[in-house]
Design a protein around this motif. Structure first.
Motif, PDB file in Angstrom:
ATOM      1  N   GLU A   1       0.822  -1.218   0.000  1.00 21.30           N
ATOM      2  CA  GLU A   1       0.000   0.000   0.000  1.00 21.30           C
ATOM      3  C   GLU A   1       0.850   1.259   0.000  1.00 21.30           C
ATOM      4  N   ALA A   2       1.993   1.216   0.671  1.00 19.91           N
ATOM      5  CA  ALA A   2       2.855   2.402   0.763  1.00 19.91           C
ATOM      6  C   ALA A   2       3.739   2.594  -0.473  1.00 19.91           C
ATOM      7  N   GLN A   3       3.703   1.667  -1.389  1.00 26.07           N
ATOM      8  CA  GLN A   3       4.524   1.710  -2.603  1.00 26.07           C
ATOM      9  C   GLN A   3       6.018   1.778  -2.275  1.00 26.07           C
ATOM     10  N   THR A   4       6.389   0.997  -1.259  1.00 25.87           N
ATOM     11  CA  THR A   4       7.791   0.958  -0.857  1.00 25.87           C
ATOM     12  C   THR A   4       8.453  -0.386  -1.131  1.00 25.87           C
ATOM     13  N   GLU A   5       7.647  -1.423  -1.340  1.00 20.43           N
ATOM     14  CA  GLU A   5       8.187  -2.763  -1.553  1.00 20.43           C
ATOM     15  C   GLU A   5       7.145  -3.626  -2.259  1.00 20.43           C
ATOM     16  N   ALA A   6       7.642  -4.586  -3.026  1.00 25.04           N
ATOM     17  CA  ALA A   6       6.772  -5.574  -3.667  1.00 25.04           C
ATOM     18  C   ALA A   6       7.183  -6.958  -3.190  1.00 25.04           C
ATOM     19  N   THR A   7       6.175  -7.784  -2.908  1.00 23.23           N
ATOM     20  CA  THR A   7       6.405  -9.107  -2.318  1.00 23.23           C
ATOM     21  C   THR A   7       6.006 -10.205  -3.289  1.00 23.23           C
ATOM     22  N   LEU A   8       6.799 -11.271  -3.317  1.00 26.31           N
ATOM     23  CA  LEU A   8       6.537 -12.397  -4.204  1.00 26.31           C
ATOM     24  C   LEU A   8       5.178 -13.022  -3.883  1.00 26.31           C
ATOM     25  N   LYS A   9       4.366 -13.214  -4.940  1.00 28.87           N
ATOM     26  CA  LYS A   9       3.058 -13.852  -4.807  1.00 28.87           C
ATOM     27  C   LYS A   9       2.996 -15.016  -5.788  1.00 28.87           C
ATOM     28  N   ARG A  10       3.517 -16.169  -5.378  1.00 29.06           N
ATOM     29  CA  ARG A  10       3.568 -17.316  -6.283  1.00 29.06           C
ATOM     30  C   ARG A  10       2.182 -17.770  -6.714  1.00 29.06           C
ATOM     31  N   ALA A  11       1.199 -17.626  -5.837  1.00 35.15           N
ATOM     32  CA  ALA A  11      -0.170 -18.045  -6.147  1.00 35.15           C
ATOM     33  C   ALA A  11      -0.968 -16.953  -6.826  1.00 35.15           C
ATOM     34  N   GLY A  12      -0.324 -15.831  -7.158  1.00 38.10           N
ATOM     35  CA  GLY A  12      -1.025 -14.727  -7.787  1.00 38.10           C
ATOM     36  C   GLY A  12      -1.824 -13.911  -6.792  1.00 38.10           C
ATOM     37  N   ASP A  13      -2.646 -13.030  -7.309  1.00 42.39           N
ATOM     38  CA  ASP A  13      -3.445 -12.163  -6.443  1.00 42.39           C
ATOM     39  C   ASP A  13      -4.588 -11.586  -7.274  1.00 42.39           C
ATOM     40  N   LEU A  14      -5.607 -11.115  -6.589  1.00 40.79           N
ATOM     41  CA  LEU A  14      -6.734 -10.454  -7.236  1.00 40.79           C
ATOM     42  C   LEU A  14      -6.920  -9.106  -6.556  1.00 40.79           C
ATOM     43  N   ILE A  15      -6.841  -8.037  -7.330  1.00 39.40           N
ATOM     44  CA  ILE A  15      -6.867  -6.684  -6.791  1.00 39.40           C
ATOM     45  C   ILE A  15      -8.065  -5.939  -7.364  1.00 39.40           C
ATOM     46  N   SER A  16      -8.944  -5.481  -6.477  1.00 42.16           N
ATOM     47  CA  SER A  16     -10.158  -4.781  -6.903  1.00 42.16           C
ATOM     48  C   SER A  16      -9.862  -3.299  -7.114  1.00 42.16           C
ATOM     49  N   LEU A  17     -10.122  -2.824  -8.324  1.00 41.28           N
ATOM     50  CA  LEU A  17      -9.901  -1.426  -8.681  1.00 41.28           C
ATOM     51  C   LEU A  17     -11.135  -0.882  -9.382  1.00 41.28           C
ATOM     52  N   GLU A  18     -11.139   0.432  -9.598  1.00 35.51           N
ATOM     53  CA  GLU A  18     -12.161   1.061 -10.430  1.00 35.51           C
ATOM     54  C   GLU A  18     -11.474   1.945 -11.454  1.00 35.51           C
ATOM     55  N   LEU A  19     -11.785   1.696 -12.721  1.00 41.40           N
ATOM     56  CA  LEU A  19     -11.271   2.535 -13.786  1.00 41.40           C
ATOM     57  C   LEU A  19     -12.134   3.783 -13.894  1.00 41.40           C
ATOM     58  N   VAL A  20     -11.498   4.952 -13.923  1.00 39.80           N
ATOM     59  CA  VAL A  20     -12.219   6.213 -13.978  1.00 39.80           C
ATOM     60  C   VAL A  20     -11.942   6.883 -15.319  1.00 39.80           C
ATOM     61  N   ASP A  21     -12.994   7.135 -16.084  1.00 36.08           N
ATOM     62  CA  ASP A  21     -12.871   7.819 -17.372  1.00 36.08           C
ATOM     63  C   ASP A  21     -12.637   9.305 -17.165  1.00 36.08           C
ATOM     64  N   GLY A  22     -12.276   9.971 -18.243  1.00 36.32           N
ATOM     65  CA  GLY A  22     -12.079  11.414 -18.177  1.00 36.32           C
ATOM     66  C   GLY A  22     -13.335  12.163 -17.803  1.00 36.32           C
ATOM     67  N   ASP A  23     -14.522  11.593 -18.127  1.00 34.06           N
ATOM     68  CA  ASP A  23     -15.787  12.242 -17.787  1.00 34.06           C
ATOM     69  C   ASP A  23     -16.337  11.789 -16.439  1.00 34.06           C
ATOM     70  N   GLY A  24     -15.545  10.994 -15.708  1.00 31.37           N
ATOM     71  CA  GLY A  24     -15.954  10.556 -14.382  1.00 31.37           C
ATOM     72  C   GLY A  24     -16.646   9.209 -14.341  1.00 31.37           C
ATOM     73  N   GLY A  25     -16.920   8.612 -15.499  1.00 29.92           N
ATOM     74  CA  GLY A  25     -17.540   7.294 -15.524  1.00 29.92           C
ATOM     75  C   GLY A  25     -16.633   6.249 -14.887  1.00 29.92           C
ATOM     76  N   ARG A  26     -17.230   5.253 -14.246  1.00 33.64           N
ATOM     77  CA  ARG A  26     -16.461   4.260 -13.515  1.00 33.64           C
ATOM     78  C   ARG A  26     -16.806   2.846 -13.964  1.00 33.64           C
ATOM     79  N   GLU A  27     -15.806   1.975 -13.942  1.00 33.92           N
ATOM     80  CA  GLU A  27     -16.004   0.561 -14.252  1.00 33.92           C
ATOM     81  C   GLU A  27     -15.127  -0.262 -13.326  1.00 33.92           C
ATOM     82  N   ALA A  28     -15.735  -1.242 -12.672  1.00 36.35           N
ATOM     83  CA  ALA A  28     -14.987  -2.114 -11.768  1.00 36.35           C
ATOM     84  C   ALA A  28     -14.073  -3.018 -12.573  1.00 36.35           C
ATOM     85  N   VAL A  29     -12.881  -3.248 -12.035  1.00 40.73           N
ATOM     86  CA  VAL A  29     -11.942  -4.163 -12.667  1.00 40.73           C
ATOM     87  C   VAL A  29     -11.344  -5.061 -11.594  1.00 40.73           C
TER      88      VAL A  29
END
Length: 380
Positions: free
Chosen positions: A162-190
């Motif tokens: 979260e602090a963008q100071t280190e990255a940790t090995l994830k052999r099993a992968g990961d799923l990260i919930s984000l929202e894409l924000v368009d220039g007009d403010g529209g949002r889409e979950a990813v």
């Protein structure tokens, strides 16, 4: 006694200096899987910026692979005195000790404050300044390493904290919930998926017989373009040769070159569409790739229209085809399986199967335009 103390202090200073010198450079691990990305010393964080260690060379592709609108910082490093061998069509032959990295990140939207989920939906990759990223303006997601060891290439995914100071090995992968924000403010979950180590082979095992991992991006046709290095702009093939990382390369004017899929002002529609399909699909849909049995080959070398999918009936049927008759129906994009699968986010339908959870709107429109511009009709 004073002389002895002085001697001990001198030895300590020399030891510390030696350690500091060792810590300064990239570190290659011939075996094992370090838990922290920082152990490799490829990337470093200084003064709120992500930068490259000495000898780490950034690069970009004429047309990149789509990954849920993530931007990418690509780099390559090789041991001193080692270099890759040029190849006209395949990925360059890299020596043992090579480390290829790809850092996935997003620009921040609006006021640039990280709220835990919002990232900007943008098309492009122009965030690098003097070969560094301003961490106050971007959100780091993951860094994937492709490491060339004696036994072949190995892939390792690292996820940033979260602090963008280190990255940790994830052999099993990961799923990260984000929202894409368009220039007009529209949002889409990813649901951004960090692949597990086995899934890396789904793309990088480009030879279906050996199943050995190989780099995909570092090919002459993808790298043959200028890059804004810290010292100035230079053709990437020429730059790699000049710094000693590439041997046997011709003058860039004599090397193959894929089009920039967005450059409608300077590149033909045909060239832009083929470049997009080559980099997004061709490593799998080829005469050696995992999708060889589909009979649809989309890499740059193919010019046979039937092998490209024109008027070719799909191997699969039903839901995966949307009941469409042909992979590509000339002049009829919406009747083509290719567009149907690209325009879907249903895991049981969509193509590519991995690497995205949302539809690449601009990419779909490019391929739709290309198919609609094709002449001819299929026998029924």
């Amino acid at each position: 006694m004073m002389q002895l103390r002085g001697f001990v202090l001198l030895v300590l200073v020399l030891l510390l200096s030696a350690c500091g010198g060792e810590d300064a450079g990239v570190r290659f691990f011939a075996e094992g899987q370090p838990k922290a990305l920082s152990e490799w010393r490829v990337l470093k964080i200084e003064d709120g910026r992500l930068s490259l260690n000495e000898g780490v060379v950034p690069y970009d592709l004429n047309t990149p692979l789509f990954s849920d609108y993530a931007h990418k910082l690509r780099t390559v490093w090789m041991p001193k005195g080692k270099s890759a061998s040029y190849a006209a069509q395949n990925s360059f032959a890299f020596p043992v000790g090579t480390i290829i990295s790809k850092t996935f990140y997003y620009p921040l939207p609006g006021d640039g404050k990280w709220d835990g989920k919002s990232v900007a939906r943008t098309v492009g990759n122009d965030d690098l300044r003097n070969e560094t990223l301003d961490l106050s303006k971007v959100r780091l997601i993951e860094t994937r390493l492709l490491v060339r060891r004696e036994g072949g290439w190995e892939a390792m995914p690292y996820v940033w904290n979260e602090a963008q100071t280190e990255a940790t090995l994830k052999r099993a992968g990961d799923l990260i919930s984000l929202e894409l924000v368009d220039g007009d403010g529209g949002r889409e979950a990813v649901d951004y998926q960090v692949p597990d180590q086995n899934q890396c082979a789904s793309c990088h095992a480009t030879d279906n017989k050996t199943r050995a991992l190989h780099p995909i991006g570092p090919k002459a046709r993808n790298l043959n373009r200028d890059f804004a290095y810290a010292a100035g702009s230079e053709n990437q093939i020429a730059h790699l040769a000049r710094v000693g990382y590439l041997t046997g390369a011709p003058d860039p004017a004599q090397a193959p070159r894929n089009a920039n899929w967005q450059d409608a002002a300077h590149a033909k529609l045909e060239d832009r569409a083929r470049a997009y399909l080559d980099v997004n699909c061709g490593h799998c849909h080829s005469q050696t790739g995992p999708a060889i049995t589909s009979g649809m080959w989309l890499d740059a070398a193919i010019d046979d229209r039937l092998k490209l999918g024109f008027c070719k009936q799909p191997v699969a049927a039903g839901k995966g085809t949307g009941n469409r008759l042909y992979d590509i129906a000339p002049g009829q994009a919406d009747a083509s399986v290719l567009v149907f699968r690209m325009d879907s986010d249903d895991p049981s339908v969509m193509m590519p199967e991995l690497g995205r959870s949302v539809v690449h709107r601009e990419g779909v429109e490019l391929i739709r335009e290309w198919i609609n511009a094709q002449q001819g009709a299929c026998d029924t």
